[in-house]
Design an enzyme around this catalytic site. Structure first.
Site, mmCIF file in Angstrom:
data_model
loop_
_atom_site.group_PDB
_atom_site.id
_atom_site.type_symbol
_atom_site.label_atom_id
_atom_site.label_comp_id
_atom_site.label_asym_id
_atom_site.label_seq_id
_atom_site.Cartn_x
_atom_site.Cartn_y
_atom_site.Cartn_z
ATOM 1 N N GLY A 15 0.780 -1.235 0.000
ATOM 2 C CA GLY A 15 0.000 0.000 0.000
ATOM 3 C C GLY A 15 0.807 1.278 0.000
ATOM 4 O O GLY A 15 0.301 2.326 0.401
ATOM 5 N N SER A 16 2.050 1.222 -0.498
ATOM 6 C CA SER A 16 2.826 2.465 -0.516
ATOM 7 C C SER A 16 2.262 3.452 -1.536
ATOM 8 O O SER A 16 2.325 4.671 -1.335
ATOM 9 C CB SER A 16 4.311 2.202 -0.767
ATOM 10 O OG SER A 16 4.540 1.779 -2.083
ATOM 11 N N ARG A 68 -15.286 -15.707 -10.573
ATOM 12 C CA ARG A 68 -14.601 -14.406 -10.639
ATOM 13 C C ARG A 68 -15.627 -13.303 -10.895
ATOM 14 O O ARG A 68 -15.497 -12.193 -10.381
ATOM 15 C CB ARG A 68 -13.583 -14.403 -11.780
ATOM 16 C CG ARG A 68 -12.575 -15.525 -11.738
ATOM 17 C CD ARG A 68 -11.566 -15.382 -12.864
ATOM 18 N NE ARG A 68 -10.672 -14.281 -12.588
ATOM 19 C CZ ARG A 68 -9.599 -14.381 -11.812
ATOM 20 N NH1 ARG A 68 -9.267 -15.532 -11.291
ATOM 21 N NH2 ARG A 68 -8.836 -13.343 -11.581
ATOM 22 N N LEU A 96 -9.108 -8.746 -13.665
ATOM 23 C CA LEU A 96 -10.481 -8.248 -13.549
ATOM 24 C C LEU A 96 -11.357 -8.843 -14.641
ATOM 25 O O LEU A 96 -10.885 -9.133 -15.744
ATOM 26 C CB LEU A 96 -10.496 -6.728 -13.676
ATOM 27 C CG LEU A 96 -9.629 -5.961 -12.686
ATOM 28 C CD1 LEU A 96 -9.799 -4.469 -12.927
ATOM 29 C CD2 LEU A 96 -9.998 -6.302 -11.261
ATOM 30 N N ASN A 110 -4.418 1.854 -13.616
ATOM 31 C CA ASN A 110 -3.505 0.904 -12.966
ATOM 32 C C ASN A 110 -2.102 1.475 -13.032
ATOM 33 O O ASN A 110 -1.746 2.173 -13.983
ATOM 34 C CB ASN A 110 -3.547 -0.434 -13.727
ATOM 35 C CG ASN A 110 -2.604 -1.477 -13.138
ATOM 36 O OD1 ASN A 110 -2.549 -1.666 -11.923
ATOM 37 N ND2 ASN A 110 -1.854 -2.159 -13.997
ATOM 38 N N HIS A 112 1.900 0.214 -13.103
ATOM 39 C CA HIS A 112 2.699 -0.990 -13.346
ATOM 40 C C HIS A 112 4.179 -0.597 -13.376
ATOM 41 O O HIS A 112 4.539 0.403 -14.006
ATOM 42 C CB HIS A 112 2.288 -1.630 -14.677
ATOM 43 C CG HIS A 112 3.039 -2.884 -14.961
ATOM 44 N ND1 HIS A 112 2.755 -4.072 -14.311
ATOM 45 C CD2 HIS A 112 4.086 -3.133 -15.783
ATOM 46 C CE1 HIS A 112 3.595 -5.007 -14.741
ATOM 47 N NE2 HIS A 112 4.412 -4.457 -15.637
ATOM 48 N N ASP A 148 -2.457 -5.349 -17.842
ATOM 49 C CA ASP A 148 -1.423 -4.332 -18.093
ATOM 50 C C ASP A 148 -1.435 -3.876 -19.549
ATOM 51 O O ASP A 148 -0.375 -3.753 -20.187
ATOM 52 C CB ASP A 148 -0.033 -4.886 -17.714
ATOM 53 C CG ASP A 148 0.051 -5.326 -16.257
ATOM 54 O OD1 ASP A 148 -0.634 -4.711 -15.417
ATOM 55 O OD2 ASP A 148 0.778 -6.284 -15.962
ATOM 56 N N GLU A 177 6.857 6.002 -9.097
ATOM 57 C CA GLU A 177 5.434 5.630 -8.987
ATOM 58 C C GLU A 177 4.711 6.593 -8.053
ATOM 59 O O GLU A 177 3.600 7.046 -8.333
ATOM 60 C CB GLU A 177 5.298 4.206 -8.445
ATOM 61 C CG GLU A 177 5.796 3.131 -9.385
ATOM 62 C CD GLU A 177 5.489 1.728 -8.863
ATOM 63 O OE1 GLU A 177 4.415 1.507 -8.294
ATOM 64 O OE2 GLU A 177 6.355 0.850 -9.034
HETATM 65 C C1 GRF Z 1 3.949 -1.367 -7.264
HETATM 66 O O1 GRF Z 1 5.250 -1.578 -7.733
HETATM 67 C C2 GRF Z 1 2.971 -1.287 -8.404
HETATM 68 O O2 GRF Z 1 3.505 -0.707 -9.551
HETATM 69 C C3 GRF Z 1 2.684 -2.736 -8.670
HETATM 70 O O3 GRF Z 1 2.631 -3.338 -7.404
HETATM 71 C C4 GRF Z 1 3.421 -2.570 -6.497
HETATM 72 C C5 GRF Z 1 2.515 -2.179 -5.369
HETATM 73 O O4 GRF Z 1 3.217 -1.560 -4.327
HETATM 74 N N1 GRF Z 1 1.474 -2.892 -9.460
HETATM 75 P P1 GRF Z 1 2.429 -0.901 -3.122
HETATM 76 O O5 GRF Z 1 1.476 -1.969 -2.561
HETATM 77 O O6 GRF Z 1 1.685 0.286 -3.646
HETATM 78 O O7 GRF Z 1 3.470 -0.520 -2.125
#
Ligand code: GRF
Length: 212
Positions: A15-16, A68, A96, A110, A112, A148, A177
């Site tokens: 969850g960063s 699903r 999804l 999203n 990635h 993706d 990110e």
């Molecule tokens: C990130 O590197 C994101 O790009 C990928 O999963 C990771 C999630 O990190 N899809 P966090 O949970 O947000 O810390």
């Protein structure tokens, strides 16, 4: 002033990126509001982060659902019940179904950790290192039915260093990110983004005549 954009975040892990969103809301650089955080993992630290900040946060265990589609329908209903206008996948580790993608088409993004279309899927940083590319980074894109794959909104490049490990590269990409994701959400909130086939246009015309 118009109502703030209500976000729903789907996260499976640390969850960063969720934290980067809440930090940007707190410091005023992102005009949005967290409506709900959802996870497929009860123990996801992302859920704890959300709860600690008073954000409604729920885990739904895929094992409790017959398909699903049934699972995604519950997510959809929960997002809609919280008036979510933009869904953000931030480390959400499930594919999804059209049940969820369809109603939020053009309103779901999203993040990635590679420069898509290179290195989609799991372990994107490891894939980049093993392939030997000299530049990787991260991509924020609209979500479609394929993994993706949807139209690219923004990317940030991160040079690969000779002594990089999967961990060191992931750390440097993560810095980008955390900058890029709140920025893209703010663009969305400002109504700047439009989708033309695969091409996302960022309407910077809005800047003309505006003094910063
Ligand atoms: C990130 O590197 C994101 O790009 C990928 O999963 C990771 C999630 O990190 N899809 P966090 O949970 O947000 O810390």
């Amino acid at each position: 002033m118009s109502d703030p954009l209500i976000l729903g975040v789907l996260a499976s892990g640390r969850g960063s990126n969720l934290q980067a969103i809440t930090d940007a809301i707190t410091d005023g650089s992102l005009q949005a509001q967290l409506g709900v955080v959802l996870s497929n993992k009860q123990e996801a630290p992302a859920l704890a982060r959300a709860k600690a900040q008073g954000i409604p946060a729920y885990a739904f265990d895929p094992k409790d659902y017959p398909s699903r589609e049934a699972y995604d329908t519950v997510l959809l209903e929960t997002l809609q019940a919280h008036q979510v206008k933009l869904v953000v996948l931030a480390g959400y580790m499930r594919l999804l179904t059209p049940e969820l993608v369809g109603p939020y088409r053009g309103r779901m993004i999203n993040i990635h950790p590679s420069l898509l279309p290179a290195f989609a899927g799991l372990h994107a940083q490891r894939q980049a290192l093993e392939y030997g590319v000299k530049l990787s980074g991260c991509t924020v894109h609209f979500v479609d039915e394929k993994m993706d794959h949807g139209p690219v909104i923004a990317q940030a490049a991160v040079p690969i260093q000779a002594d990089d490990t999967e961990f060191s590269l992931a750390e440097r990409i993560l810095i980008e990110e955390h900058r890029l994701l709140p920025q893209v959400i703010q663009w969305f909130a400002e109504g700047r983004l439009s989708i033309d086939g695969r091409v996302v246009r960022n309407n910077t015309d809005l800047d003309i005549g505006v003094k910063k």
